[in-house]
Each structure stands twice: as structure tokens, then as C-alpha cells.
Design an enzyme around this catalytic site. Structure first.
Site, PDB file in Angstrom:
ATOM      1  N   ASP A  94     -22.311  44.141 -53.484  1.00  0.00           N
ATOM      2  CA  ASP A  94     -23.289  44.556 -52.432  1.00  0.00           C
ATOM      3  C   ASP A  94     -24.734  44.133 -52.701  1.00  0.00           C
ATOM      4  OD1 ASP A  94     -23.232  46.359 -54.667  1.00  0.00           O
ATOM      5  OD2 ASP A  94     -24.126  47.999 -53.676  1.00  0.00           O
ATOM      6  N   GLU A 158     -22.541  49.384 -55.878  1.00  0.00           N
ATOM      7  CA  GLU A 158     -23.226  49.523 -57.049  1.00  0.00           C
ATOM      8  C   GLU A 158     -24.832  50.048 -56.704  1.00  0.00           C
ATOM      9  OE1 GLU A 158     -26.041  48.756 -60.539  1.00  0.00           O
ATOM     10  OE2 GLU A 158     -26.124  48.056 -58.682  1.00  0.00           O
TER      11      GLU A 158
HETATM   12  N1  BES Z   1     -28.548  44.768 -61.784  1.00  0.00           N
HETATM   13  C1  BES Z   1     -29.466  45.778 -61.586  1.00  0.00           C
HETATM   14  C2  BES Z   1     -29.877  46.653 -62.942  1.00  0.00           C
HETATM   15  C3  BES Z   1     -30.606  45.711 -63.637  1.00  0.00           C
HETATM   16  C4  BES Z   1     -31.553  45.394 -63.260  1.00  0.00           C
HETATM   17  C5  BES Z   1     -30.222  45.638 -64.947  1.00  0.00           C
HETATM   18  C6  BES Z   1     -32.557  44.556 -64.170  1.00  0.00           C
HETATM   19  C7  BES Z   1     -30.763  44.817 -65.907  1.00  0.00           C
HETATM   20  C8  BES Z   1     -32.079  44.485 -65.513  1.00  0.00           C
HETATM   21  C9  BES Z   1     -28.423  46.849 -60.712  1.00  0.00           C
HETATM   22  O1  BES Z   1     -28.082  46.143 -59.457  1.00  0.00           O
HETATM   23  C10 BES Z   1     -29.333  47.834 -59.963  1.00  0.00           C
HETATM   24  O2  BES Z   1     -30.189  47.488 -59.328  1.00  0.00           O
HETATM   25  N2  BES Z   1     -29.050  49.204 -60.041  1.00  0.00           N
HETATM   26  C11 BES Z   1     -29.660  50.310 -59.509  1.00  0.00           C
HETATM   27  C12 BES Z   1     -28.670  51.344 -59.571  1.00  0.00           C
HETATM   28  C13 BES Z   1     -28.910  52.410 -58.875  1.00  0.00           C
HETATM   29  C14 BES Z   1     -29.176  52.289 -57.552  1.00  0.00           C
HETATM   30  C15 BES Z   1     -28.105  53.492 -59.304  1.00  0.00           C
HETATM   31  C16 BES Z   1     -30.994  50.578 -60.070  1.00  0.00           C
HETATM   32  O3  BES Z   1     -31.340  50.304 -61.069  1.00  0.00           O
HETATM   33  O4  BES Z   1     -31.870  50.973 -59.375  1.00  0.00           O
HETATM   34 MN    MN Z   2     -26.997  44.419 -59.941  1.00  0.00          MN
HETATM   35 MN    MN Z   3     -29.718  45.925 -57.961  1.00  0.00          MN
END
Ligand code: BES
Ligand code: MN
Ligand code: MN
Length: 461
Positions: A94, A158
Site C-alpha cells: 500500500d 502499513e
Molecule cells: N517505511 C516507512 C517507515 C520508515 C520511514 C522507516 C523512513 C525508515 C525510514 C513506513 O511506510 C511508514 O511510513 N510508516 C508510517 C507508519 C504509520 C502510518 C503507522 C509512519 O512512520 O508514519
Molecule cells: Mn514503508
Molecule cells: Mn510509508
């Protein structure tokens, strides 16, 4: 000599990129009900790809419950390496919404190559990295089979908190039984620098609703008597932090575990130029945040609070003189070990209710939450990863944390006892969640090679 799987990957680079583009054309925006069908289509595409490359039991698993419409998981396995470890390969298909659309140089769902990058929503987060995983598996399956046992789990929620996979993982299902997880959803600390991420922040995401009068009112007739929910909301938000960036919620920092002296020393030796970061990544006149901590500490190891949007009232062209009946803000907090989402949310809710000005009612709703995680580095999988990364990138691996969240990684450890190897290939300026998201094409291909080398190394343990 490169293994035959590595040779296969190099030979098929052009096709691999084409297949990534096909997936990027599907607007699988998980938060938008209008894109439900597209989210499913992305899942089906990956399921069919996994079948085509020779994985067994590729299938969708629904995550909907009576009270929640979920998006499916994509599962597959290949368990024909008796006596070898089993990896759980994780990624998400997603993506975040693409807006603001007019800031994209090329449209978000028309993947376009420019100066060595592929631009599209989801290019690096996380479709490009998921396809790198799948293409690594394909390269090995096409040249003699996988060196270890593999299970695949890809989620489609996610970006909206990962509730479906969390419920699934909480039952410690036999379908996911493995020795470790390979998570490709993070980034390199700097271009060309092999990186393993060993810590993520957790989060609570909330809506803060403020209600005043029973209906919208004429601001001339009632201004002076009726409460204004936008003003009240602004006062509440302003009360959540002080000028030095410290969150004012009582008890909020009580459970925070500071990074160890070793970790801090390692961070201090990372190639980080604060001024370059300010100019190229943030682009604001100065950096802000809690006094007394470095940028890396503030973004990796300290809890933070942000407002994402404020909804309600009059936002059309021109002017309308109204006192809106309600105003709502989207507010989230990033958590660090060993804070818990339940306690942080309770503290935040109580504080908001306490500081709400006279004349309004407040309601604080939790949208989703996830726990922070910190991964021990003294396991053989992390060690094998650093050796494999050295083979591919020719450099020593750096260990970093990330300020972002991947809620399921903590659950893998808690519910299934799985250590995660967070091996990702994004770059700090890849614009995740922002306009002009990109993936450096060379990193896509090196990602495929890194995953192949890693799994081959694990087979030799
Ligand atoms: N891949 C990201 C998290 C991430 C970003 C890890 C940069 C390491 C470096 C993930 O898809 C993300 O954006 N997660 C969201 C999670 C939330 C919606 C629960 C976030 O961090 O905002
Ligand atoms: Mn991600
Ligand atoms: Mn993300």
C-alpha cells in the site's frame, strides 16, 4: 565470482524495472476507500508474480473483521531447504495518498525515469523494495532454487497502522513460522553506504475534536458570546509543547530509555552534516526541536508530537463570516522505547481534557498505534547481513535507527520471537510520503543483489 543468481539478476535488470513500473501504476492508497479495488489489484498482482517465479501457496488472506474493512495480506512460501533456516520476507504494497498533486513533476501513478531515478508514489515506500525482494527470490529460484526456506508476507495496511497483520501475527500463525524476518522498508544513511536499521519509533495517531455551539453561527451576531472551536483547538495544540520543543503532557517522558553510550558514540561518527540536512532535506530557515539533543537523537530516540491537518470551518475562496460549530485536528506522537501506546494515549487524553478552555467540549479519538522497537545486533542474521552488504557495496555497514514507524516489526519480536533484519535501500532525499517520491534505480538493482547475497550467506551459517 558472482553466484548464478547474481548473474541472472544483472541479466534481467531491464525487465525487473518494467515489472516495478507495472506495480507502481496501480494506485493502492490504503487510506482512501475509493481505492479499495486498486489495493486489492496490487495484492493480486504480487500474488500472481510470486506464483509465476515458483513460490508455493501464493494466496491472499483477508484481514477484515466485523467492525473493520481491511486489505488482504499476500502470503507465499518455499520450504524445500531442509535443515536450513527460514526467513520471513516482509514488505507493504500500500502507499500514501499522492496529494498535493500539482507539485509532482510527473504524475504519481505514471512511473517516470529521470536522472537515474524512478519517480512515482510508492517507488521507494515500499513497492520498489518489495519488488527487489521478489526479484531476488526469482533470481535464485531460476538458478537452482532458494538457499534457505522462505515465507513471504506482504501487507496492504502499513500506511494506515497495520491492524490486520497485527491481529494475524498476534496469533503466532504457523504460516509465518520462521527464524528471522527480512524487512525492506527503510533507507541507507547516505548514498552508497550500506545500512541496517536497528530501531524504529512507535506512534499514536489521533483525532482531536473540539465542539462549541450546537450549530454554525453568524460571527457578527454571536461573536463575543459564542465559543470558537478553532481558537480553542489552537490553544490546546499550543499547550502541548513549550517553546523549546518539550512536550508538556505530564509523565510523557517517564518511560523513555536513553540510547546507550556506545550507540551515541556510533551516531556521532556517522557522516552527518546538519547544515546540509537542513538545506537539502528540510529546507527551513532553522531546525527546531527539543533543546539539548542532536538531530539524530531528536529524530531517532526522543518522542515527538506533530499536527498533520486541521479540518472544519470555512476554507473556500473569499470570505464567510461564521463561527464554526466544531474543529478537528489530526495529531500524532512518535514514541520511543519503552513508552507504551496505551499509556501515552491516556496521558495525552487526560492532559487535553485538562487544558481545554471554557466553553468547548473535547473528544480525543485514537486512530491507530504501534510500539517502538529496538533490535539487538548480536545475532547471526545481522552479522551475515553485514558480510553480504560488504560484498555488494564494498563498505562496512552502519547501524542506524529511524524516526519512522513500521508497527509490525515490534510485533514480530513480541509475538513470534523473531529478530528482524531491516535492510532497506532508500535514500534520505527520496521524498517518501511527499510529492516526487523516487527510488534511485541503481539502489533498486543493488537491493536485489544485496538480498540474494544475504540469503546465500545465511545458508552458509
Ligand atoms: N517505511 C516507512 C517507515 C520508515 C520511514 C522507516 C523512513 C525508515 C525510514 C513506513 O511506510 C511508514 O511510513 N510508516 C508510517 C507508519 C504509520 C502510518 C503507522 C509512519 O512512520 O508514519
Ligand atoms: Mn514503508
Ligand atoms: Mn510509508
Amino acid at each position: 565470482m558472482a553466484s548464478s543468481a547474481l548473474q541472472y539478476a544483472r541479466l534481467h535488470q531491464a525487465r525487473f524495472l518494467d515489472e516495478l513500473k507495472a506495480l507502481l501504476r496501480i494506485p493502492s492508497v490504503s487510506t482512501d476507500p475509493a481505492h479499495r479495488g486498486d489495493v486489492r489489484k496490487a495484492a493480486e498482482t504480487l500474488r500472481d508474480d510470486l506464483t509465476r517465479i515458483g513460490m508455493d501457496n501464493a494466496r491472499l488472506v483477508e484481514t477484515s473483521t466485523a467492525t473493520r474493512e481491511g486489505h488482504p495480506l499476500v502470503l507465499a512460501d518455499w520450504l524445500h531447504a531442509p535443515g536450513k533456516p527460514t526467513v520471513l520476507v516482509y514488505g507493504h504494497y500500500d502507499v500514501q495518498p499522492p496529494d498535493p498533486l500539482d507539485e509532482w513533476i510527473s504524475p504519481p501513478f505514471e512511473p517516470t525515469e529521470r536522472n537515474g531515478n524512478i519517480y512515482a508514489r510508492g517507488a521507494v515506500d515500499d513497492k520498489g523494495q518489495v519488488v527487489a525482494q521478489v526479484k531476488a527470490l526469482e533470481s535464485m529460484l531460476a538458478t537452482g532454487g532458494l538457499p534457505i526456506n522462505v515465507r513471504v508476507v506482504l501487507e496492504g495496511e502499513e500506511e494506515v497502522g497495520g491492524e490486520g497483520i497485527a491481529e494475524f501475527v498476534a496469533t503466532n500463525p504457523p504460516e509465518l513460522k520462521a527464524d528471522f524476518a527480512l524487512v525492506s522498508d527503510t533507507e541507507l544513511f547516505a548514498p552508497g553506504l550500506p545500512t541496517l536499521c536497528v530501531g524504529l519509533r512507535g506512534m499514536i495517531y489521533s483525532e482531536l475534536e473540539v465542539r462549541g455551539a450546537k450549530t454554525d453561527l453568524h460571527s457578527g451576531m454571536y461573536g463575543g458570546a459564542a465559543p470558537n472551536p478553532f481558537v480553542a483547538l489552537s490553544q490546546i495544540i499550543a499547550g502541548l509543547k513549550d517553546e523549546s520543543g518539550k512536550i508538556q503532557i505530564p509523565g510523557f517522558y517517564d518511560k523513555v530509555i536513553p540510547p546507550s553510550a556506545d550507540e551515541l558514540a556510533a551516531w556521532a561518527s556517522l557522516p552527518f552534516d546538519e547544515e546540509h540536512y537542513r538545506q537539502t532535506e528540510v529546507g527551513s530557515p532553522v531546525l527546531v526541536g527539543e533543546a539539548g539533543y542532536s538531530v539524530l537523537e531528536r529524530t531517532w530516540a526522543r518522542p515527538t508530537l506533530d499536527v498533520h491537518g486541521i479540518i472544519g470551518g470555512f476554507i473556500g475562496a473569499g470570505a464567510k463570516t461564521v463561527i464554526p460549530a466544531k474543529a478537528t485536528a489530526k495529531v500524532s506522537m512518535r514514541l520511543v522505547p519503552a513508552m507504551t501506546p496505551t499509556e501515552a494515549f491516556a496521558q495525552y487524553k487526560a492532559f487535553v481534557e485538562q487544558i481545554a478552555p471554557r466553553g468547548v467540549e473535547v473528544e480525543v479519538r485514537l486512530i491507530h498505534s504501534g510500539e517502538a522497537c529496538l533490535i539487538p545486533t548480536d545475532n547471526p542474521y545481522i552479522q551475515a547481513a553485514t558480510v553480504a552488504l560488504h560484498d555488494v557495496w564494498g563498505k562496512e555497514t552502519v547501524f542506524i535507527r529511524s524516526g519512522g514507524s513500521i508497527p509490525i516489526v515490534g510485533d514480530f519480536a513480541r509475538h513470534m520471537g523473531l529478530p528482524s533484519v531491516m535492510m532497506g535501500f532508500g535514500l534520505p532525499d527520496d521524498n517518501l510520503h511527499a510529492p516526487n517520491e523516487k527510488f534511485h534505480i541503481a539502489n533498486f538493482h543493488l537491493g536485489v543483489e544485496s538480498i540474494i547475497s544475504f540469503l546465500e550467506r545465511v545458508a552458509g551459517l
